[in-house]
Scaffold this active site. Structure first.
Site, PDB file in Angstrom:
ATOM      1  N   ASP A   1     -14.121  40.302 -31.323  1.00  0.00           N
ATOM      2  CA  ASP A   1     -14.788  39.132 -30.748  1.00  0.00           C
ATOM      3  C   ASP A   1     -14.159  38.674 -29.434  1.00  0.00           C
ATOM      4  O   ASP A   1     -14.269  37.506 -29.058  1.00  0.00           O
ATOM      5  CB  ASP A   1     -14.801  37.957 -31.750  1.00  0.00           C
ATOM      6  CG  ASP A   1     -15.569  38.318 -33.019  1.00  0.00           C
ATOM      7  OD1 ASP A   1     -16.571  39.048 -32.890  1.00  0.00           O
ATOM      8  OD2 ASP A   1     -15.145  37.898 -34.107  1.00  0.00           O
ATOM      9  N   ARG A   2     -13.481  39.599 -28.788  1.00  0.00           N
ATOM     10  CA  ARG A   2     -12.873  39.324 -27.464  1.00  0.00           C
ATOM     11  C   ARG A   2     -11.796  38.244 -27.500  1.00  0.00           C
ATOM     12  O   ARG A   2     -11.442  37.676 -26.463  1.00  0.00           O
ATOM     13  CB  ARG A   2     -13.938  38.938 -26.431  1.00  0.00           C
ATOM     14  CG  ARG A   2     -15.105  39.895 -26.459  1.00  0.00           C
ATOM     15  CD  ARG A   2     -15.400  40.469 -25.131  1.00  0.00           C
ATOM     16  NE  ARG A   2     -16.142  41.711 -25.336  1.00  0.00           N
ATOM     17  CZ  ARG A   2     -17.102  42.145 -24.552  1.00  0.00           C
ATOM     18  NH1 ARG A   2     -17.432  41.470 -23.510  1.00  0.00           N
ATOM     19  NH2 ARG A   2     -17.702  43.276 -24.806  1.00  0.00           N
TER      20      ARG A   2
END
Ligand SMILES: Cc1cc2nc3c(=O)[nH]c(=O)nc-3n(C[C@H](O)[C@H](O)[C@H](O)COP(=O)(O)O)c2cc1C
Length: 206
Positions: free
Chosen positions: A184-185
């Site tokens: 999810d970065r």
């Protein structure tokens, strides 16, 4: 970015207090993970009026002196480094979802080191380095091939002397950043900045 199956969290407690040792741990892991060119690094330089340029070179060694690479002293990068020795380099190892950034000042290696390294290169690479004035305009490839052929016939199979315009550089780091891909970065980033003999480590937002 594609999903990295091997991406692991990077925690503060995982970090070596010495960024060079941390680099070597990650470099070894990149080799083990099968990174195709773990030694390829993007090297950014800039003119004194701050126009940047970037290209890949190969890391020859990373030691207490810094990050060593070889290139043309009269090339674009060589000329920029002569006028402005501040530079940055960056590795990316996709297999592990890792990036390492290093910044500092670049100087030339002693001539004896460049001589030794040049002498150890394959004969063909020696001829090419001696024949090619890196980053100069050439009218056609044939010009380069002719220069190589002329050198080959003048040297026979004997050793090719290192051209003065070719040699080693070393970037002495004053800052590093280790970046680890996460889902999810929400990546992990840690920056090391030189504080006298020691290094200050800070987590950065991704
Ligand atoms: C993977 C890779 C590795 C390279 N390694 C080197 C190197 O070690 N030394 C070098 O002078 N050029 C190397 N090159 C070529 C440089 O990227 C560049 O074309 C050349 O050094 C001239 O750059 P300049 O005109 O900005 O000085 C490499 C290119 C690639 C793609």
């Amino acid at each position: 970015m594609d999903h990295e199956p091997h991406a692991q969290p990077l925690r503060r407690n995982d970090l070596d207090p010495d960024p060079l040792r941390q680099f070597h741990a990650w470099y070894a892991a990149a080799r083990t993970a099968g990174a195709s060119r773990p030694d390829a690094l993007a090297l950014a330089t800039a003119t004194p009026d701050a126009r940047p340029s970037v290209r890949f070179v190969l890391l020859k060694e990373a030691n207490e002196q810094g990050f060593l690479f070889y290139s043309g002293y009269a090339s674009r990068k060589g000329v920029e480094l002569q006028a402005n020795p501040q530079a940055a380099l960056c590795f990316y190892w996709h297999e592990l979802g890792r990036q390492v950034r290093v910044e500092g000042v670049v100087s030339r290696l002693p001539q004896v080191d460049s001589d030794a390294y040049f002498a150890a290169r394959p004969y063909g690479a020696q001829l090419s380095a001696a024949a090619s004035h890196q980053s100069e305009v050439v009218s056609r490839r044939r010009e380069l091939e002719t220069a190589v052929e002329e050198l080959r016939s003048s040297h026979g199979e004997g050793p090719v002397p290192r051209p003065e315009r070719w040699g080693g550089f070393v970037l002495a780091p004053d800052e590093y950043e280790f970046w680890q891909h996460r889902d999810d970065r929400l990546h992990d980033r840690f920056r090391y900045r030189r504080a006298g003999e020691a290094w200050t480590i800070e987590r950065l937002a991704p």
